[in-house]
Design a protein around this motif. Structure first.
Motif, mmCIF file in Angstrom:
data_model
loop_
_atom_site.group_PDB
_atom_site.id
_atom_site.type_symbol
_atom_site.label_atom_id
_atom_site.label_comp_id
_atom_site.label_asym_id
_atom_site.label_seq_id
_atom_site.Cartn_x
_atom_site.Cartn_y
_atom_site.Cartn_z
ATOM 1 N N LYS A 11 59.358 49.203 32.127
ATOM 2 C CA LYS A 11 58.898 49.869 33.405
ATOM 3 C C LYS A 11 59.186 52.266 32.365
ATOM 4 N N ARG A 12 60.723 52.004 32.593
ATOM 5 C CA ARG A 12 60.574 53.393 32.315
ATOM 6 C C ARG A 12 60.150 53.914 31.213
ATOM 7 N N LEU A 13 60.036 53.072 29.986
ATOM 8 C CA LEU A 13 59.704 53.426 28.113
ATOM 9 C C LEU A 13 58.319 53.364 28.715
ATOM 10 N N SER A 14 57.051 52.784 29.543
ATOM 11 C CA SER A 14 56.350 53.187 29.378
ATOM 12 C C SER A 14 55.725 54.155 29.937
ATOM 13 N N ILE A 15 56.221 55.176 31.228
ATOM 14 C CA ILE A 15 56.247 55.963 31.575
ATOM 15 C C ILE A 15 56.568 57.184 30.728
ATOM 16 N N GLU A 50 54.934 58.015 41.179
ATOM 17 C CA GLU A 50 54.782 58.469 42.469
ATOM 18 C C GLU A 50 55.300 56.860 42.932
ATOM 19 N N ARG A 51 55.859 55.886 42.091
ATOM 20 C CA ARG A 51 56.658 55.290 42.975
ATOM 21 C C ARG A 51 57.840 54.806 42.892
ATOM 22 N N GLY A 52 58.640 55.955 42.108
ATOM 23 C CA GLY A 52 59.783 56.347 42.328
ATOM 24 C C GLY A 52 60.148 56.300 40.596
ATOM 25 N N ILE A 53 61.528 55.861 41.163
ATOM 26 C CA ILE A 53 62.462 54.978 39.390
ATOM 27 C C ILE A 53 62.443 54.041 39.350
ATOM 28 N N PRO A 54 61.432 52.837 38.683
ATOM 29 C CA PRO A 54 61.738 51.856 38.433
ATOM 30 C C PRO A 54 63.176 51.329 37.941
#
Ligand code: THG
Length: 798
Positions: A454-458, A445-449
């Motif tokens: 954070k990308r890994l946790s997504i 929802e907040r876009g591309i970290p």
């Protein structure tokens, strides 16, 4: 259900043998519905089932093969679908008395799906759902989907069943001697698709004998770890004294048993021509098998499939190339074409990209003022028609994705889901239902970290959430996303680092490489440098432009340097030999309009043909030349390619369709001085036989070649054939039959023609008909397929 699912991993099951051929030997006459016997002669059906249980079958197959609404309608029984199928299951249960599992048999509808025929995917699914409902209500243990020839019909069947129940499903397609189904699907694609759709057991039945089916299963065992099933015919049918015989002995049926079990066969039975004797011997042999079953490991990657090619995505093999060109971003001409509903660009780019080395094709048709649902369907059908590659369905809109899923051959990749809750709720059910792979974009929802963590946790969130929907992690490819280099706050090295980290976590990765250079000059340089870094970091799948030589050069060299091209095989085969400039030559040569017409026919370019025919007319070519030197040579080339097994029936039909369109345009020119047909042909499927797919294909082809055809349909009594032939004074009587039991009727017709000294040629054809049979019964001509029929007719009426 669970009983069966557990047992199938540990034991080899024996399934029963033929029902149809047994029924015929017990009094079923040609023209009667075998399925109706469930109601009319339950005693007979139960007796056959009991013979098989007694012979040692652990699973018996119900007498419901042709119990779908479309097939029953041929006998006026369409209001009886529920009762007949329910009775079929009950007969089997009664005979089994708990000693064998009851598998409800589900065969094809007998109609071709759109665009080849007029049956829509949704209608097909509904027809299978109706049958499945009756099976489940009546207490079937298993549903056996069998004898499928069209991969999309198989999909409709399994998806339909799953909308009704979680009942165990056996998925079987029928392969010919060339190890393809009649519509061209190879074993790998059949297995990958069925596995993806959640079939419990995957395999083959009918079509060929035990030796060939062994080859089929062997190829399937390389692309799936699911238990396998084989139900071979007792060899290929032979005709002895007017009776059909299947030559394989019970001993022949078990000659591959030990090897089959080592490969993963868990259910073995028989199809046409097998009897309780065959099953008895199989059962005895299975009991003697060593207990050691196969130990095929987990695949550790994911298989996807196109119309006739399966591709494995994993850590060890060379990275996979996804062609990005079917995407309207920045392509004004393509956008206009999409708005007008045409697919010329899509076809052209699908072919070009595959030629240049794409393994998978991304299909994105998103643009304003485009009917995207309709266009996605059209684009996917167009790609499948001209390319064997698996596709990637690229759309942010759920409904557009689904419309592509209904149209696609093979097992595609959905592009894409994100870490957004709503997106996952929309997309994962589609992944599960249609049995696809899917790309997970690391954004929420907040876009591309901005940071890697954070990308890994997504990515982890996406994988975890997928499990809730029953989607296996292997089917997910994570895309850590790249933005334009040089933009504020963008560091492309974050993407590279994310790839490295994802690989360490054992996750397969994919990346849209060209995004990195949007708005920059000389994009090739940036794209290829980025690609080589990504491959160095372990990227598994690259979305790139395969027509960009620079990028492709870097692709192959990076794969080689990062140890993913053993012995440099791929690099050498691509760049080792001087690439001839034949292709270029072919392209310039095709400037001639008649050559372009020929090409349009070969490539199945429906959209282009009318334009080209009009162009040729304007240039002063005569209609007859456009036909003789343009369209016909194209069809002839297609015929040659078909004969040598390089292309398959759907492509032949597509080309025939193109020619038809061309002829329709030419007809307008000829209206004044009407053309005469080459010859008048009467077609009929003989009495007792209700199969007409093959006949319809031959008719379509003949009409396109200028023959006049009278089609009497199926199940036509011999005297009616004679009567119409006389009234219409036809030049040819063409007879078709699929079943070995109805072929005999052909002899009757030939006899009547001779007796009444009718002056016309008799041609015969059909699945089990052979040249010898044709000679035996005194027919004048035999053709093994539509292409041969057209060729022989042409010679005859030259
Ligand atoms: N991840 C995933 N899917 C994706 C992307 C991604 N799909 C779309 C895109 N990104 C990858 N595909 C393209 C396609 C075209 C271009 C870039 C990426 C492109 N086109 C030129 C332009 O816009 O100027 C037009 C070229 C021409 O005119 O011929 O650059 O990241 N999962």
């Amino acid at each position: 259900m669970d009983n069966f699912r557990k047992a199938i991993r540990k034991k080899v099951f024996v399934m029963d043998g033929a029902m149809g051929t047994m029924l015929q030997s017990m009094g079923l006459s040609p023209g009667e519905s075998p399925e109706e016997f469930n109601l009319r002669r339950p005693d007979l059906i139960q007796r056959i089932h009991r013979l098989y249980v007694k012979a040692g079958a652990d699973i018996i197959d119900t007498n419901t093969f042709g119990g779908n609404r479309i097939k029953l309608k041929d006998f006026g029984l369409e209001s009886m679908v529920y009762d007949i199928n329910s009775a079929g299951v009950k007969n089997a249960k009664k005979a089994a008395e708990g000693r064998a599992f009851v598998a409800a048999s589900m065969g094809p509808t007998g109609k071709l799906l759109e665009p080849l025929g007029d049956l829509s995917f949704e209608e097909a699914k509904k027809i299978f759902m109706e049958q499945a409902k009756a099976f489940v209500d009546a207490g079937a243990d298993i549903i056996a989907v069998e004898t499928m020839m069209d991969i999309r019909e198989l999909k409709a069947a399994i998806i339909g069943i799953r909308e009704i129940s979680d009942i165990p499903v056996l998925s079987m397609m029928t392969f010919n001697e060339d190890l393809r189904t009649s519509l061209g699907t190879p074993p790998e694609v059949a297995a990958v698709v069925a596995d993806g759709l959640g079939a419990d057991v995957v395999g083959a039945n009918c079509g060929v004998g035990p030796d060939k089916i062994f080859e089929v299963i062997k190829r399937m065992s390389k692309v799936t770890v699911k238990p396998l099933i084989s139900q071979a015919n007792a060899g290929m049918p032979e005709l002895l004294d007017g009776k059909t015989c299947y030559p394989a002995t019970p001993e022949d049926m078990i000659s591959f048993l030990v090897d089959s079990v080592a490969m993963g066969i868990r259910i073995i039975g028989g199809c046409c021509g097998t009897t309780p004797d065959h099953i008895k011997l199989i059962s005895e042999a299975v009991k003697k098998l060593p207990l050691q079953l196969d130990n095929r490991g987990k695949p550790g990657g994911v298989w996807i499939a196109g119309r006739s090619k399966a591709i494995f995505i994993d850590r060890e093999s060379s990275p996979v190339i996804v062609g990005e060109r079917i995407n309207p971003t920045g392509k004004e001409k393509f956008i206009n074409e999409l708005r007008s509903g045409h697919t010329l660009y899509v076809r052209e780019q699908a072919q070009k990209q595959e030629e240049k080395g794409a393994h998978v094709l991304d299909v994105n048709i998103s643009a304003s003022l485009v009917d995207e649902k309709e266009m996605m369907e059209k684009a996917i059908l167009a790609v499948n028609a001209v390319s064997s590659c698996p596709v990637m369905i690229d759309s942010p809109n759920r409904d557009v994705v689904e419309s592509g899923l209904k149209a696609v051959d093979g097992k595609p990749i959905i592009n894409s889901v994100t870490g957004e809750k709503q997106k996952m709720e929309e997309i994962f059910p589609l992944v599960k239902k249609y049995g696809t792979a899917v790309i997970g974009l690391t954004l929420d929802e907040r876009g591309i970290p901005a940071n890697v963590k954070k990308r890994l946790s997504i990515a982890e969130l996406i994988l975890k959430e997928a499990e809730k929907y029953g989607v296996n992690g292997e089917n997910i490819l994570i895309d850590p996303l790249s933005l334009t280099a040089g933009a504020r706050d963008v560091n492309p090295m974050d993407t590279i680092e994310a790839i490295r980290a994802l690989k360490k976590m054992g996750i397969n990765t994919i990346l849209g490489v060209s995004n990195v250079s949007f708005g920059m000059p000389k994009r090739s340089f940036i794209n290829s440098a980025f690609l080589s870094m990504a491959i160095g970091a372990g990227l598994d799948v690259a979305i790139i432009n395969p027509l960009d030589e620079f990028v492709m050069g870097l692709f192959y060299s990076s794969a080689l340097l990062s140890g993913k091209d053993r012995g440099g095989q791929n690099y050498i085969s691509r760049f080792g030999a001087e690439i001839s400039n034949n292709q270029q030559k072919a392209e310039t040569e095709s400037k001639n309009t008649l050559d372009r017409i020929k090409n349009a026919v070969i490539k199945g370019n429906e959209d282009e043909i009318v334009f080209l025919v009009e162009k040729a007319l304007k240039e002063g070519h005569k209609p007859v030349d456009i036909s003789q030197s343009g369209m016909i040579p194209g069809l002839e080339e297609i015929g040659r390619q078909f004969g040598s097994g390089r292309i398959f029936l759907p492509q032949v039909m597509l080309s025939a369709e193109v020619v038809k369109k061309g002829f329709e345009r030419l007809k307008k020119e000829l209206e004044a001085n009407k053309t005469q047909s080459i010859a008048k042909v009467l077609f009929a499927t003989v009495e007792g036989d209700v199969h007409d797919i093959g006949k319809n294909i031959v008719i379509a082809m003949l009409e396109n070649f200028g023959f006049e055809v009278i089609d009497l349909g199926k199940n036509v009594p011999s005297d009616r054939i004679l009567k119409i032939a006389k009234e219409e004074s036809v030049d040819v009587i063409a007879l078709s039959a699929l079943m070995t039991t109805t072929m005999i009727k052909m002899k009757e017709v030939v006899g009547m023609i001779k007796k009444q000294s009718l002056k016309c040629v008799v041609a015969v054809g059909g699945a089990a008909v052979t040249e010898e049979f044709a000679d035996d019964i005194g027919a004048d001509m035999y053709a093994k397929d539509a292409v041969e029929a057209v060729n022989k007719f042409k010679v005859l009426f030259k």
